[in-house]
Design an enzyme around this catalytic site. Structure first.
Site, PDB file in Angstrom:
ATOM      1  CB  CYS A  91      -1.017  -0.030   1.145  1.00  0.00           C
ATOM      2  SG  CYS A  91      -2.481   0.700   0.940  1.00  0.00           S
ATOM      3  CG  HIS A 148      -3.168  -3.547   4.127  1.00  0.00           C
ATOM      4  ND1 HIS A 148      -1.922  -2.824   4.562  1.00  0.00           N
ATOM      5  CD2 HIS A 148      -3.867  -2.708   3.313  1.00  0.00           C
ATOM      6  CE1 HIS A 148      -2.178  -1.715   4.330  1.00  0.00           C
ATOM      7  NE2 HIS A 148      -2.902  -1.331   3.569  1.00  0.00           N
ATOM      8  CD  GLU A 158      -0.391  -5.554   6.171  1.00  0.00           C
ATOM      9  OE1 GLU A 158      -0.238  -6.287   5.186  1.00  0.00           O
ATOM     10  OE2 GLU A 158      -0.758  -4.297   6.410  1.00  0.00           O
TER      11      GLU A 158
HETATM   12  N1  GLN Z   1      -3.686   6.330   0.693  1.00  0.00           N
HETATM   13  C1  GLN Z   1      -2.514   5.994   1.596  1.00  0.00           C
HETATM   14  C2  GLN Z   1      -1.385   6.780   1.001  1.00  0.00           C
HETATM   15  O1  GLN Z   1      -1.494   7.227   0.079  1.00  0.00           O
HETATM   16  C3  GLN Z   1      -2.128   4.429   1.470  1.00  0.00           C
HETATM   17  C4  GLN Z   1      -3.009   3.586   2.476  1.00  0.00           C
HETATM   18  C5  GLN Z   1      -2.482   2.473   3.150  1.00  0.00           C
HETATM   19  O2  GLN Z   1      -1.154   2.514   3.069  1.00  0.00           O
HETATM   20  N2  GLN Z   1      -3.621   1.761   3.591  1.00  0.00           N
HETATM   21  O3  GLN Z   1      -0.390   6.849   1.449  1.00  0.00           O
END
Ligand code: GLN
Length: 200
Positions: free
Chosen positions: A81, A173, A175
């Site tokens: 992410c 995710h 995890e």
């Molecule tokens: N939207 C977040 C970002 O731009 C990422 C979201 C996440 O890591 N769950 O950093």
């Protein structure tokens, strides 16, 4: 043999990654937030969180230098992410600080407000045993990949998992679920790297 997997712990859900990796027999995970600690790792995970914040802290503490050394030594790095946003070379409509190692373009918050966070099942290339549950939280999606990047999973035509040599990226995710197959996939990348360097 146990592999030391650092989880960058300046911000975000690093604690969950440490627990998940430590579920694997041959891995020894630890939170890392100094250059010195990063330098001792066989591999690194950059967690989810807020990519602008993680980026600012990396820059402020000069951690990018230590992370680059791992990268140029071919040690596996997995971004989830926000972590994947930092690995991307291009970020749609953003000039924010990044590591920029992966030949991909990524779009932040790509699934829109209505479906801010959701779960789904994904078929992942290279992972056996059926689909894996995926949790997406204000997730980005990968909008472009160069030829050297392998797409490992998509959700409704959006790319959500990629690999480029020793670099792995998930916009979801692993995890946050009980399934440890993505962690095992990453550990197998680490083992393959060690075998390569060991035989040189
Ligand atoms: N939207 C977040 C970002 O731009 C990422 C979201 C996440 O890591 N769950 O950093």
């Amino acid at each position: 043999m146990s592999y030391r997997i650092g989880v960058l712990s300046v911000q975000g859900d690093f604690a969950e990654h440490v627990v998940a990796i430590n579920d694997l027999d041959e891995a020894d995970a630890a939170p890392v937030k100094t250059k010195k600690a990063i330098a001792t790792c066989d591999a690194l995970i950059i967690p989810g969180g807020e990519s602008t914040t993680i980026g600012k802290l990396c820059e402020r503490f000069g951690l990018d230098e230590a992370i680059s050394k791992l990268h140029f030594a071919g040690k596996p790095i997995w971004g989830t992410c926000a972590g994947l946003i930092l690995l991307a070379k291009d970020i749609v409509d953003s000039q924010q600080w990044r590591l920029g190692y992966m030949d991909i373009e990524i779009k932040r918050n790509a699934f829109g407000r209505q479906v801010d966070s959701f779960e789904t099942d994904l078929a992942i290339k290279g992972i056996e045993g059926g689909q894996a549950r995926a949790v997406l939280i204000r997730a980005p999606c990968v909008t472009k990949v160069e030829d050297n990047v392998e797409v490992l999973a998509t959700f409704r035509d959006k790319i959500v998992m990629v690999r480029q040599d020793h670099l792995l990226g998930t916009t979801f995710h692993p995890e946050l679920t009980e399934d440890r197959r993505v962690q095992q996939y990453f550990l197998d990348m680490v083992k393959a790297t060690e075998n390569r360097t060991g035989s040189d």
